[in-house]
Design a protein around this motif. Structure first.
Motif, mmCIF file in Angstrom:
data_model
loop_
_atom_site.group_PDB
_atom_site.id
_atom_site.type_symbol
_atom_site.label_atom_id
_atom_site.label_comp_id
_atom_site.label_asym_id
_atom_site.label_seq_id
_atom_site.Cartn_x
_atom_site.Cartn_y
_atom_site.Cartn_z
ATOM 1 N N PRO A 32 0.811 -1.212 0.000
ATOM 2 C CA PRO A 32 0.000 0.000 0.000
ATOM 3 C C PRO A 32 0.849 1.268 0.000
ATOM 4 C CG PRO A 32 -0.020 -1.016 2.176
ATOM 5 C CD PRO A 32 0.672 -1.971 1.260
ATOM 6 N N VAL A 33 0.295 2.308 -0.608
ATOM 7 C CA VAL A 33 0.929 3.629 -0.599
ATOM 8 C C VAL A 33 0.566 4.307 0.725
ATOM 9 C CG1 VAL A 33 0.970 5.909 -1.682
ATOM 10 C CG2 VAL A 33 0.850 3.845 -3.102
ATOM 11 N N LYS A 34 1.545 4.462 1.591
ATOM 12 C CA LYS A 34 1.307 5.086 2.905
ATOM 13 C C LYS A 34 1.508 6.602 2.784
ATOM 14 C CE LYS A 34 2.626 0.947 5.467
ATOM 15 N NZ LYS A 34 3.601 0.346 6.410
ATOM 16 N N TRP A 35 0.564 7.241 2.092
ATOM 17 C CA TRP A 35 0.738 8.658 1.777
ATOM 18 C C TRP A 35 0.496 9.562 2.980
ATOM 19 C CZ3 TRP A 35 3.507 10.914 -1.568
ATOM 20 C CH2 TRP A 35 3.356 12.289 -1.799
ATOM 21 N N LYS A 36 -0.624 9.388 3.657
ATOM 22 C CA LYS A 36 -0.900 10.275 4.796
ATOM 23 C C LYS A 36 0.147 10.067 5.901
ATOM 24 C CE LYS A 36 -4.220 7.449 7.408
ATOM 25 N NZ LYS A 36 -5.580 7.381 7.977
ATOM 26 N N GLN A 37 0.635 8.830 6.040
ATOM 27 C CA GLN A 37 1.679 8.559 7.033
ATOM 28 C C GLN A 37 2.981 9.270 6.647
ATOM 29 O OE1 GLN A 37 -0.327 6.348 5.510
ATOM 30 N NE2 GLN A 37 -0.799 4.570 6.785
ATOM 31 N N SER A 38 3.290 9.284 5.348
ATOM 32 C CA SER A 38 4.498 9.967 4.861
ATOM 33 C C SER A 38 4.424 11.460 5.147
ATOM 34 C CB SER A 38 4.671 9.750 3.350
ATOM 35 O OG SER A 38 4.855 8.389 3.053
ATOM 36 N N ILE A 39 3.276 12.059 4.846
ATOM 37 C CA ILE A 39 3.107 13.503 5.068
ATOM 38 C C ILE A 39 3.227 13.837 6.556
ATOM 39 C CG2 ILE A 39 1.517 15.455 4.863
ATOM 40 C CD1 ILE A 39 2.720 14.535 2.180
ATOM 41 N N LYS A 40 2.608 13.029 7.398
ATOM 42 C CA LYS A 40 2.695 13.266 8.841
ATOM 43 C C LYS A 40 4.143 13.191 9.322
ATOM 44 C CE LYS A 40 -1.944 11.786 10.203
ATOM 45 N NZ LYS A 40 -2.752 10.796 10.953
ATOM 46 N N ASN A 41 4.882 12.219 8.804
ATOM 47 C CA ASN A 41 6.290 12.083 9.192
ATOM 48 C C ASN A 41 7.124 13.268 8.702
ATOM 49 O OD1 ASN A 41 5.985 9.695 10.615
ATOM 50 N ND2 ASN A 41 6.384 8.397 8.840
ATOM 51 N N MET A 42 6.818 13.771 7.524
ATOM 52 C CA MET A 42 7.527 14.936 7.002
ATOM 53 C C MET A 42 7.260 16.164 7.877
ATOM 54 S SD MET A 42 6.832 14.262 2.930
ATOM 55 C CE MET A 42 8.191 15.012 2.046
ATOM 56 N N ILE A 43 6.020 16.316 8.295
ATOM 57 C CA ILE A 43 5.679 17.426 9.201
ATOM 58 C C ILE A 43 6.424 17.266 10.517
ATOM 59 C CG2 ILE A 43 3.810 18.485 10.545
ATOM 60 C CD1 ILE A 43 1.909 17.719 8.204
ATOM 61 N N ASN A 44 6.434 16.042 11.049
ATOM 62 C CA ASN A 44 7.151 15.767 12.304
ATOM 63 C C ASN A 44 8.642 16.086 12.203
ATOM 64 O OD1 ASN A 44 5.102 14.927 13.987
ATOM 65 N ND2 ASN A 44 5.233 12.792 13.374
ATOM 66 N N HIS A 45 9.189 15.918 11.003
ATOM 67 C CA HIS A 45 10.620 16.134 10.798
ATOM 68 C C HIS A 45 10.943 17.539 10.307
ATOM 69 C CE1 HIS A 45 10.941 11.475 10.292
ATOM 70 N NE2 HIS A 45 10.827 11.845 11.542
ATOM 71 N N GLY A 46 9.967 18.453 10.395
ATOM 72 C CA GLY A 46 10.260 19.869 10.168
ATOM 73 C C GLY A 46 9.733 20.502 8.903
ATOM 74 N N ALA A 47 9.008 19.752 8.069
ATOM 75 C CA ALA A 47 8.491 20.349 6.833
ATOM 76 C C ALA A 47 7.377 21.346 7.147
ATOM 77 C CB ALA A 47 7.958 19.261 5.905
ATOM 78 N N ILE A 48 7.523 22.563 6.635
ATOM 79 C CA ILE A 48 6.479 23.573 6.829
ATOM 80 C C ILE A 48 5.946 24.093 5.487
ATOM 81 C CG2 ILE A 48 7.230 24.329 9.134
ATOM 82 C CD1 ILE A 48 8.660 26.669 7.736
ATOM 83 N N SER A 49 6.667 23.761 4.418
ATOM 84 C CA SER A 49 6.260 24.196 3.078
ATOM 85 C C SER A 49 6.180 22.979 2.167
ATOM 86 C CB SER A 49 7.281 25.206 2.545
ATOM 87 O OG SER A 49 7.154 25.359 1.154
ATOM 88 N N PHE A 50 5.031 22.778 1.513
ATOM 89 C CA PHE A 50 4.832 21.646 0.610
ATOM 90 C C PHE A 50 4.481 22.164 -0.782
ATOM 91 C CE2 PHE A 50 4.310 19.721 4.715
ATOM 92 C CZ PHE A 50 4.742 18.409 4.566
ATOM 93 N N THR A 51 5.247 21.750 -1.788
ATOM 94 C CA THR A 51 5.014 22.166 -3.171
ATOM 95 C C THR A 51 4.824 20.940 -4.046
ATOM 96 O OG1 THR A 51 6.439 24.106 -2.835
ATOM 97 C CG2 THR A 51 5.951 23.489 -5.113
ATOM 98 N N GLU A 52 3.756 20.939 -4.836
ATOM 99 C CA GLU A 52 3.501 19.830 -5.754
ATOM 100 C C GLU A 52 4.164 20.114 -7.092
ATOM 101 O OE1 GLU A 52 -0.266 17.166 -7.448
ATOM 102 O OE2 GLU A 52 -0.589 18.738 -5.973
ATOM 103 N N ILE A 53 4.945 19.144 -7.577
ATOM 104 C CA ILE A 53 5.627 19.281 -8.869
ATOM 105 C C ILE A 53 5.035 18.262 -9.832
ATOM 106 C CG2 ILE A 53 7.830 19.132 -10.101
ATOM 107 C CD1 ILE A 53 8.043 21.364 -8.241
ATOM 108 N N GLY A 54 4.212 18.742 -10.742
ATOM 109 C CA GLY A 54 3.579 17.842 -11.701
ATOM 110 C C GLY A 54 2.305 18.461 -12.226
ATOM 111 N N PRO A 55 1.586 17.709 -13.050
ATOM 112 C CA PRO A 55 0.311 18.212 -13.567
ATOM 113 C C PRO A 55 -0.763 18.171 -12.475
ATOM 114 C CG PRO A 55 0.692 15.982 -14.334
ATOM 115 C CD PRO A 55 1.926 16.375 -13.585
ATOM 116 N N GLY A 56 -1.572 19.205 -12.390
ATOM 117 C CA GLY A 56 -2.686 19.203 -11.449
ATOM 118 C C GLY A 56 -2.304 19.541 -10.021
#
Length: 286
Positions: free
Chosen positions: A247-271
């Motif tokens: 399974p793609v653990k997407w919400k878990q990945s995002i939560k871990n990124m936030i926990n590790h200091g991410a405050i800015s998220f940029t999507e690179i791609g179509p849409g």
């Protein structure tokens, strides 16, 4: 800290990349290089092809990879502290941060898509998005069904995708609706991605991966399989193969990124599919 997110299938559109081709010399060179490496005019499919053609797995994956990586390469602001990619987007992210070359990524995506397409044509699989039920409830219902059906994409707190045999998918969707799912949407795909049905793809894809040179990453990539930051090339290779049936653990990945200091998220791609999911995850998380 800056995080960059790369989308997977579902964000394609007719004419994608045409503006990049016209407005950037580097983009034009990379689009032309794509056609040379692949041996056919993928650019024509992206720029002038129909949505019906673009929906074909083999073209969808290539189109999104090419568009996303080129967009990262021509950006003056692409300076990540961490990255993640949703399903196919993981390969786009790896090319963007130079774990492997753009050309090698094209070969990987082309072979991956071809292998997956062949399995889709020889099996009867499908996927559905379930809204408004707890993960644990959906997991339990899938586990109790007699067929092959599993959670495949943990997209957001409100949305989980299931994947498996068509008859099992129908049974589980019917039961989930009965016990309170707010909405169920059958995805317009002809395969059960990220499920045991894709098991035959792993050995074939592993052989392709073994032929490609991977470098250790300069930046942590939060991979779908573990939702944890990875840098070592050996681990990255293992995870992109395992991803086919996991399974793609997407919400878990995002939560871990936030926990590790991410405050800015940029999507690179179509849409902006991932930006929309990001808002739901961060809202629930905060």
């Amino acid at each position: 800290m800056k995080a960059y997110l790369f989308p997977g299938q579902g964000s394609q559109f007719v004419g994608m990349g045409k503006d990049l081709y016209k407005n950037s010399h580097l983009a034009k060179k990379l689009f032309q290089l794509s056609d040379e490496v692949l041996g056919f005019r993928m650019t024509s499919i992206m720029f002038e092809g129909s949505m019906e053609t673009l929906k074909n797995t083999i073209y969808t994956q290539l189109a999104i990879y090419i568009y996303s990586v080129i967009k990262a390469k021509i950006s003056n602001n692409f300076n990540p502290d961490m990255v993640a990619g949703h399903s196919l987007g993981e390969l786009s992210a790896l090319a963007a941060i130079k774990v492997f070359s753009f050309e090698d990524g094209l070969k990987l995506v082309n072979q991956r898509a071809s292998i997956m397409q062949n399995i889709c044509e020889s099996t009867h699989g499908g996927m559905a998005v379930i809204f408004g039920l707890k993960d644990s409830i959906i997991e339990e219902v899938c586990k109790k069904d007699r067929g092959i059906i599993v959670p495949s994409n943990y997209n957001s707190p409100e949305q989980l995708v299931i994947s498996g045999e068509i008859q099992a998918l129908k049974r589980v969707c019917f039961f989930l609706k009965k016990i309170g799912a707010k909405k169920i949407f059958i995805l317009p795909v002809h395969g059960a991605f990220h499920s045991p049905i894709m098991e035959p793809a792993k050995k074939k894809f592993q052989k392709i991966v073994n032929k490609i040179f991977f470098k250790d990453s300069k930046y942590p990539i939060y991979q779908n399989v573990t939702a944890l930051p990875v840098i070592k090339s050996c681990d990255i290779k293992k995870n992109i193969v395992k991803q086919l049936t996991s399974p793609v653990k997407w919400k878990q990945s995002i939560k871990n990124m936030i926990n590790h200091g991410a405050i800015s998220f940029t999507e690179i791609g179509p849409g902006n599919i991932l930006q929309n999911l990001m808002k739901k995850i961060s809202k629930n998380y905060s």
